[in-house]
Design a protein around this motif. Structure first.
Motif, PDB file in Angstrom:
ATOM      1  N   LEU A 115      74.543 -50.553 -20.384  1.00 13.92           N
ATOM      2  CA  LEU A 115      73.100 -50.482 -20.562  1.00 13.92           C
ATOM      3  C   LEU A 115      72.448 -49.799 -19.363  1.00 13.92           C
ATOM      4  N   PRO A 116      71.347 -49.090 -19.593  1.00 12.44           N
ATOM      5  CA  PRO A 116      70.666 -48.423 -18.478  1.00 12.44           C
ATOM      6  C   PRO A 116      70.318 -49.395 -17.358  1.00 12.44           C
ATOM      7  N   MET A 117      70.491 -48.962 -16.150  1.00 11.49           N
ATOM      8  CA  MET A 117      70.116 -49.674 -14.930  1.00 11.49           C
ATOM      9  C   MET A 117      71.015 -50.875 -14.606  1.00 11.49           C
ATOM     10  N   MET A 118      71.993 -51.195 -15.424  1.00 12.69           N
ATOM     11  CA  MET A 118      72.787 -52.407 -15.210  1.00 12.69           C
ATOM     12  C   MET A 118      73.483 -52.401 -13.848  1.00 12.69           C
ATOM     13  N   ASP A 119      73.993 -51.234 -13.408  1.00 16.12           N
ATOM     14  CA  ASP A 119      74.708 -51.245 -12.122  1.00 16.12           C
ATOM     15  C   ASP A 119      73.782 -51.119 -10.919  1.00 16.12           C
ATOM     16  N   THR A 120      72.503 -50.857 -11.143  1.00 19.46           N
ATOM     17  CA  THR A 120      71.594 -50.707 -10.007  1.00 19.46           C
ATOM     18  C   THR A 120      70.559 -51.821  -9.899  1.00 19.46           C
ATOM     19  N   MET A 121      70.419 -52.639 -10.930  1.00 18.54           N
ATOM     20  CA  MET A 121      69.385 -53.676 -10.869  1.00 18.54           C
ATOM     21  C   MET A 121      69.828 -54.817  -9.960  1.00 18.54           C
ATOM     22  N   PRO A 122      68.876 -55.383  -9.233  1.00 18.32           N
ATOM     23  CA  PRO A 122      69.235 -56.514  -8.376  1.00 18.32           C
ATOM     24  C   PRO A 122      69.549 -57.755  -9.216  1.00 18.32           C
ATOM     25  N   LYS A 123      70.361 -58.647  -8.642  1.00 24.31           N
ATOM     26  CA  LYS A 123      70.617 -59.916  -9.326  1.00 24.31           C
ATOM     27  C   LYS A 123      69.294 -60.630  -9.525  1.00 24.31           C
ATOM     28  N   TRP A 124      69.272 -61.489 -10.514  1.00 22.37           N
ATOM     29  CA  TRP A 124      68.074 -62.268 -10.858  1.00 22.37           C
ATOM     30  C   TRP A 124      66.946 -61.378 -11.371  1.00 22.37           C
ATOM     31  N   SER A 125      67.301 -60.304 -12.068  1.00 17.69           N
ATOM     32  CA  SER A 125      66.288 -59.441 -12.667  1.00 17.69           C
ATOM     33  C   SER A 125      66.828 -58.899 -13.985  1.00 17.69           C
ATOM     34  N   GLY A 126      65.984 -58.166 -14.692  1.00 13.42           N
ATOM     35  CA  GLY A 126      66.399 -57.642 -15.983  1.00 13.42           C
ATOM     36  C   GLY A 126      65.704 -56.341 -16.322  1.00 13.42           C
ATOM     37  N   ALA A 127      66.038 -55.834 -17.501  1.00 16.36           N
ATOM     38  CA  ALA A 127      65.443 -54.609 -18.028  1.00 16.36           C
ATOM     39  C   ALA A 127      65.260 -54.791 -19.532  1.00 16.36           C
ATOM     40  N   CYS A 128      64.484 -53.902 -20.123  1.00 12.11           N
ATOM     41  CA  CYS A 128      64.303 -53.957 -21.576  1.00 12.11           C
ATOM     42  C   CYS A 128      63.982 -52.577 -22.109  1.00 12.11           C
ATOM     43  N   MET A 129      64.205 -52.406 -23.408  1.00 14.41           N
ATOM     44  CA  MET A 129      63.820 -51.168 -24.080  1.00 14.41           C
ATOM     45  C   MET A 129      63.648 -51.441 -25.565  1.00 14.41           C
ATOM     46  N   VAL A 130      62.836 -50.616 -26.186  1.00 16.08           N
ATOM     47  CA  VAL A 130      62.569 -50.719 -27.615  1.00 16.08           C
ATOM     48  C   VAL A 130      63.729 -50.093 -28.373  1.00 16.08           C
ATOM     49  N   LEU A 131      64.119 -50.744 -29.468  1.00 14.24           N
ATOM     50  CA  LEU A 131      65.104 -50.203 -30.400  1.00 14.24           C
ATOM     51  C   LEU A 131      64.378 -49.878 -31.707  1.00 14.24           C
ATOM     52  N   TYR A 132      64.762 -48.784 -32.322  1.00 13.08           N
ATOM     53  CA  TYR A 132      64.070 -48.285 -33.500  1.00 13.08           C
ATOM     54  C   TYR A 132      64.936 -48.411 -34.747  1.00 13.08           C
ATOM     55  N   ALA A 133      64.271 -48.475 -35.886  1.00 14.11           N
ATOM     56  CA  ALA A 133      64.925 -48.403 -37.197  1.00 14.11           C
ATOM     57  C   ALA A 133      64.076 -47.463 -38.045  1.00 14.11           C
ATOM     58  N   PRO A 137      59.454 -48.744 -34.240  1.00 11.05           N
ATOM     59  CA  PRO A 137      59.914 -49.821 -33.351  1.00 11.05           C
ATOM     60  C   PRO A 137      60.305 -51.048 -34.169  1.00 11.05           C
ATOM     61  N   ASP A 138      61.513 -51.573 -33.915  1.00 17.09           N
ATOM     62  CA  ASP A 138      62.041 -52.661 -34.733  1.00 17.09           C
ATOM     63  C   ASP A 138      62.446 -53.885 -33.904  1.00 17.09           C
ATOM     64  N   GLU A 139      63.028 -53.634 -32.725  1.00 13.90           N
ATOM     65  CA  GLU A 139      63.515 -54.714 -31.881  1.00 13.90           C
ATOM     66  C   GLU A 139      63.317 -54.333 -30.418  1.00 13.90           C
ATOM     67  N   ILE A 140      63.501 -55.319 -29.559  1.00 16.46           N
ATOM     68  CA  ILE A 140      63.516 -55.071 -28.120  1.00 16.46           C
ATOM     69  C   ILE A 140      64.798 -55.661 -27.572  1.00 16.46           C
ATOM     70  N   ALA A 141      65.536 -54.857 -26.823  1.00 18.07           N
ATOM     71  CA  ALA A 141      66.736 -55.341 -26.139  1.00 18.07           C
ATOM     72  C   ALA A 141      66.336 -55.768 -24.729  1.00 18.07           C
ATOM     73  N   PHE A 142      66.781 -56.946 -24.322  1.00 16.72           N
ATOM     74  CA  PHE A 142      66.593 -57.461 -22.962  1.00 16.72           C
ATOM     75  C   PHE A 142      67.957 -57.676 -22.359  1.00 16.72           C
ATOM     76  N   TRP A 143      68.173 -57.291 -21.102  1.00 22.85           N
ATOM     77  CA  TRP A 143      69.439 -57.557 -20.426  1.00 22.85           C
ATOM     78  C   TRP A 143      69.179 -57.736 -18.936  1.00 22.85           C
ATOM     79  N   GLY A 144      70.152 -58.335 -18.268  1.00 22.05           N
ATOM     80  CA  GLY A 144      69.987 -58.531 -16.845  1.00 22.05           C
ATOM     81  C   GLY A 144      71.216 -59.133 -16.193  1.00 22.05           C
ATOM     82  N   VAL A 145      71.034 -59.524 -14.926  1.00 22.20           N
ATOM     83  CA  VAL A 145      72.115 -60.082 -14.117  1.00 22.20           C
ATOM     84  C   VAL A 145      71.615 -61.358 -13.452  1.00 22.20           C
ATOM     85  N   SER A 146      72.400 -62.403 -13.560  1.00 16.96           N
ATOM     86  CA  SER A 146      72.081 -63.697 -12.953  1.00 16.96           C
ATOM     87  C   SER A 146      73.254 -64.163 -12.098  1.00 16.96           C
ATOM     88  N   GLY A 147      72.978 -65.041 -11.177  1.00 15.79           N
ATOM     89  CA  GLY A 147      74.045 -65.653 -10.389  1.00 15.79           C
ATOM     90  C   GLY A 147      74.234 -64.977  -9.054  1.00 15.79           C
TER      91      GLY A 147
END
Length: 148
Positions: A115-133, A137-147
């Motif tokens: 996922l975009p930004m996954m290797d550069t985002m700091p721990k305890w943060s996240g990113a999101c983007m719109v997914l289309y159908a 616009p149909d969905e939003i993906a959220f991802w991040g890193v914890s711990g």
């Protein structure tokens, strides 16, 4: 416990902050997270409690839930990543990664998907983007890193 990544998809809403809150309520109801009660703390009744009730602060800063519950807000796409915040991915980065400004859920499928930004985002943060159908616009993906 170490750091871990997480990602979810939820239905589209124009207000990313509201979509985040809906998703967090769903995750809390599912029980699919590291529960502070397992560490001898009170049962988590609301995602907001992690950030507003100081009894959870040490848990949040050392272990966390290893889920979307470890972030508490969506910030402006032009901002720098922040602890506890979700940063929307820029259109330029979406175009570079997927070759379109309207990625679909199918674009995320595959065990090797980075996922975009996954290797550069700091721990305890996240990113999101719109997914289309079908171009809508149909969905939003959220991802991040914890711990730690």
């Amino acid at each position: 416990m170490g750091a871990s990544s997480w990602w979810y998809v939820t239905r589209y809403q124009e207000d990313f902050g509201q979509a985040l809150r809906v998703l967090q309520d769903e995750v809390l109801a599912s029980g699919d997270f590291v529960d502070p009660a397992e560490w001898g703390m009170p049962v988590l009744r609301s995602p907001v409690d992690l950030f507003e009730n100081e009894i959870y602060w040490e848990f949040l800063g050392t272990c966390g839930t290893h889920s979307v519950l470890d972030v508490n807000r969506v910030i402006d796409a032009e901002a720098a990543p922040e602890l506890g915040a979700v940063l929307p991915v820029s259109v330029a980065e979406v175009l570079e990664r997927y070759g379109t400004d309207q990625p679909t859920r199918d674009d995320l499928v595959g065990p090797d998907e980075q996922l975009p930004m996954m290797d550069t985002m700091p721990k305890w943060s996240g990113a999101c983007m719109v997914l289309y159908a079908d171009g809508v616009p149909d969905e939003i993906a959220f991802w991040g890193v914890s711990g730690d």
